[in-house]
Design a protein around this motif. Structure first.
Motif, mmCIF file in Angstrom:
data_model
loop_
_atom_site.group_PDB
_atom_site.id
_atom_site.type_symbol
_atom_site.label_atom_id
_atom_site.label_comp_id
_atom_site.label_asym_id
_atom_site.label_seq_id
_atom_site.Cartn_x
_atom_site.Cartn_y
_atom_site.Cartn_z
ATOM 1 N N GLU A 90 -19.694 -18.387 25.162
ATOM 2 C CA GLU A 90 -19.531 -17.483 24.014
ATOM 3 C C GLU A 90 -18.093 -17.495 23.511
ATOM 4 N N ARG A 91 -17.115 -17.506 24.412
ATOM 5 C CA ARG A 91 -15.704 -17.573 23.993
ATOM 6 C C ARG A 91 -15.417 -18.877 23.259
ATOM 7 N N THR A 92 -15.948 -19.985 23.773
ATOM 8 C CA THR A 92 -15.743 -21.283 23.123
ATOM 9 C C THR A 92 -16.385 -21.289 21.742
ATOM 10 N N ARG A 93 -17.578 -20.773 21.659
ATOM 11 C CA ARG A 93 -18.285 -20.694 20.364
ATOM 12 C C ARG A 93 -17.481 -19.845 19.374
ATOM 13 N N GLU A 94 -16.971 -18.729 19.839
ATOM 14 C CA GLU A 94 -16.180 -17.842 18.974
ATOM 15 C C GLU A 94 -14.872 -18.511 18.551
ATOM 16 N N LYS A 95 -14.254 -19.261 19.445
ATOM 17 C CA LYS A 95 -13.042 -20.017 19.073
ATOM 18 C C LYS A 95 -13.346 -21.000 17.948
ATOM 19 N N MET A 96 -14.496 -21.633 18.030
ATOM 20 C CA MET A 96 -14.860 -22.582 16.972
ATOM 21 C C MET A 96 -15.201 -21.849 15.678
ATOM 22 N N PHE A 97 -15.824 -20.674 15.768
ATOM 23 C CA PHE A 97 -16.059 -19.872 14.560
ATOM 24 C C PHE A 97 -14.722 -19.496 13.919
ATOM 25 N N ASP A 98 -13.776 -19.019 14.742
ATOM 26 C CA ASP A 98 -12.456 -18.646 14.217
ATOM 27 C C ASP A 98 -11.782 -19.832 13.532
ATOM 28 N N ALA A 99 -11.836 -20.976 14.194
ATOM 29 C CA ALA A 99 -11.230 -22.180 13.624
ATOM 30 C C ALA A 99 -11.915 -22.564 12.316
ATOM 31 N N PHE A 100 -13.233 -22.461 12.303
ATOM 32 C CA PHE A 100 -13.977 -22.781 11.082
ATOM 33 C C PHE A 100 -13.536 -21.881 9.932
ATOM 34 N N PHE A 101 -13.456 -20.571 10.168
ATOM 35 C CA PHE A 101 -13.087 -19.645 9.092
ATOM 36 C C PHE A 101 -11.662 -19.914 8.593
ATOM 37 N N LYS A 102 -10.771 -20.274 9.478
ATOM 38 C CA LYS A 102 -9.409 -20.615 9.045
ATOM 39 C C LYS A 102 -9.425 -21.865 8.172
ATOM 40 N N GLU A 103 -10.202 -22.860 8.564
ATOM 41 C CA GLU A 103 -10.315 -24.082 7.771
ATOM 42 C C GLU A 103 -11.000 -23.797 6.427
ATOM 43 N N LYS A 135 -11.155 -21.074 4.800
ATOM 44 C CA LYS A 135 -10.284 -20.265 3.941
ATOM 45 C C LYS A 135 -9.361 -21.169 3.122
ATOM 46 N N GLU A 136 -8.968 -22.303 3.703
ATOM 47 C CA GLU A 136 -8.005 -23.210 3.065
ATOM 48 C C GLU A 136 -8.667 -24.353 2.298
ATOM 49 N N ASN A 137 -9.943 -24.618 2.527
ATOM 50 C CA ASN A 137 -10.619 -25.785 1.960
ATOM 51 C C ASN A 137 -11.997 -25.419 1.423
ATOM 52 N N THR A 138 -12.563 -26.337 0.662
ATOM 53 C CA THR A 138 -13.975 -26.223 0.312
ATOM 54 C C THR A 138 -14.772 -26.601 1.542
ATOM 55 N N LEU A 139 -16.059 -26.346 1.523
ATOM 56 C CA LEU A 139 -16.887 -26.700 2.672
ATOM 57 C C LEU A 139 -16.840 -28.202 2.933
ATOM 58 N N ARG A 140 -16.803 -28.989 1.868
ATOM 59 C CA ARG A 140 -16.709 -30.446 2.038
ATOM 60 C C ARG A 140 -15.393 -30.861 2.689
ATOM 61 N N GLY A 141 -14.375 -30.037 2.548
ATOM 62 C CA GLY A 141 -13.071 -30.342 3.136
ATOM 63 C C GLY A 141 -12.948 -29.923 4.587
ATOM 64 N N VAL A 142 -13.913 -29.175 5.092
ATOM 65 C CA VAL A 142 -13.903 -28.738 6.487
ATOM 66 C C VAL A 142 -14.595 -29.816 7.310
ATOM 67 N N THR A 143 -13.887 -30.359 8.278
ATOM 68 C CA THR A 143 -14.444 -31.442 9.094
ATOM 69 C C THR A 143 -14.592 -31.004 10.546
ATOM 70 N N LEU A 154 -16.430 -12.072 5.560
ATOM 71 C CA LEU A 154 -17.345 -11.864 4.430
ATOM 72 C C LEU A 154 -16.753 -12.429 3.145
ATOM 73 N N ALA A 155 -15.498 -12.112 2.899
ATOM 74 C CA ALA A 155 -14.836 -12.566 1.672
ATOM 75 C C ALA A 155 -14.738 -14.088 1.624
ATOM 76 N N ILE A 156 -14.479 -14.710 2.750
ATOM 77 C CA ILE A 156 -14.393 -16.172 2.783
ATOM 78 C C ILE A 156 -15.754 -16.778 2.441
ATOM 79 N N LEU A 157 -16.809 -16.288 3.092
ATOM 80 C CA LEU A 157 -18.136 -16.836 2.824
ATOM 81 C C LEU A 157 -18.581 -16.554 1.392
ATOM 82 N N LEU A 158 -18.379 -15.332 0.945
ATOM 83 C CA LEU A 158 -18.817 -14.962 -0.400
ATOM 84 C C LEU A 158 -17.925 -15.579 -1.473
ATOM 85 N N GLY A 159 -16.638 -15.711 -1.167
ATOM 86 C CA GLY A 159 -15.682 -16.237 -2.138
ATOM 87 C C GLY A 159 -15.876 -17.699 -2.455
#
Length: 187
Positions: A9-22, A24-32, A103-108
């Motif tokens: 669960e901690r590893t999964r959450e770390k990847m969620f956190d990393a995903f949201f940071k990415e 926030k800075e990129n389009t979905l296509r820019g997140v790898t 929420l804002a990142i996903l909706l934005g």
């Protein structure tokens, strides 16, 4: 050897956190996968133990976010409130404090799929809080209007650098919702 559930669960959450940071800075296509893995400090192979691809990650992140929000709302409901206004203020402030950025990142990013998921997940709670008769043909329209307005408000608020205090934002949203419900009930 299988990882402990808490470690997974901690590893999964770390990847969620990393995903949201990415995201926030990129389009979905820019997140790898590579960028999320590097930011989460995990191997690419670890990423694939949890997700099939970035789209699976975003889907799981959305579901996890909605599950957490609903769980928190149910916890708050158990605490009980003297009046609806107090209940809405606490819900709103807690949800925005805890989940507003995600929420804002996903909706934005214009993810209409997430917006629809959120509206569907929040519809029963909204119906209960406002004591809306769901059999009224206008009820579904009203709930959709309220929840769409909330998501739009949060997105603009967050993207504009949170120009209004959370308490004031939630109070404004609460007034808009209460007015909308009063129109439905008075028709």
């Amino acid at each position: 050897m299988k990882k402990q559930p808490q470690v997974r669960e901690r590893t999964r959450e770390k990847m969620f956190d990393a995903f949201f940071k990415e995201y926030k800075e990129n389009t979905l296509r820019g997140v790898t996968v590579g960028a999320v893995s590097r930011r989460a400090n995990v191997n690419r192979s670890t990423f694939y133990e949890y997700f099939t691809d970035i789209y699976d990650l975003i889907d799981q992140a959305e579901d996890s976010l909605l599950t957490e929000m609903l769980s928190r709302i149910m916890q708050l409901q158990k605490e009980g409130f003297n009046e609806q206004r107090q209940q809405l203020m606490v819900y709103g402030e807690e949800i925005i404090n805890e989940y507003g950025e995600r929420l804002a990142i996903l909706l934005g990013h214009g993810d209409t799929g997430f917006s629809q998921k959120m509206i569907a997940a929040m519809q029963p709670v909204t119906t209960e809080i406002f004591q809306i008769d769901i059999t009224d043909p206008k009820a579904e329209l009203l709930i959709s209007f309220i929840l769409s307005g909330i998501t739009g408000y949060i997105t603009v608020w967050y993207n504009n650098g949170k120009p209004v205090a959370i308490h004031d934002m939630v109070a404004a949203l609460q007034s808009i919702m209460a007015y909308s419900v009063s129109i439905l009930k008075n028709q």
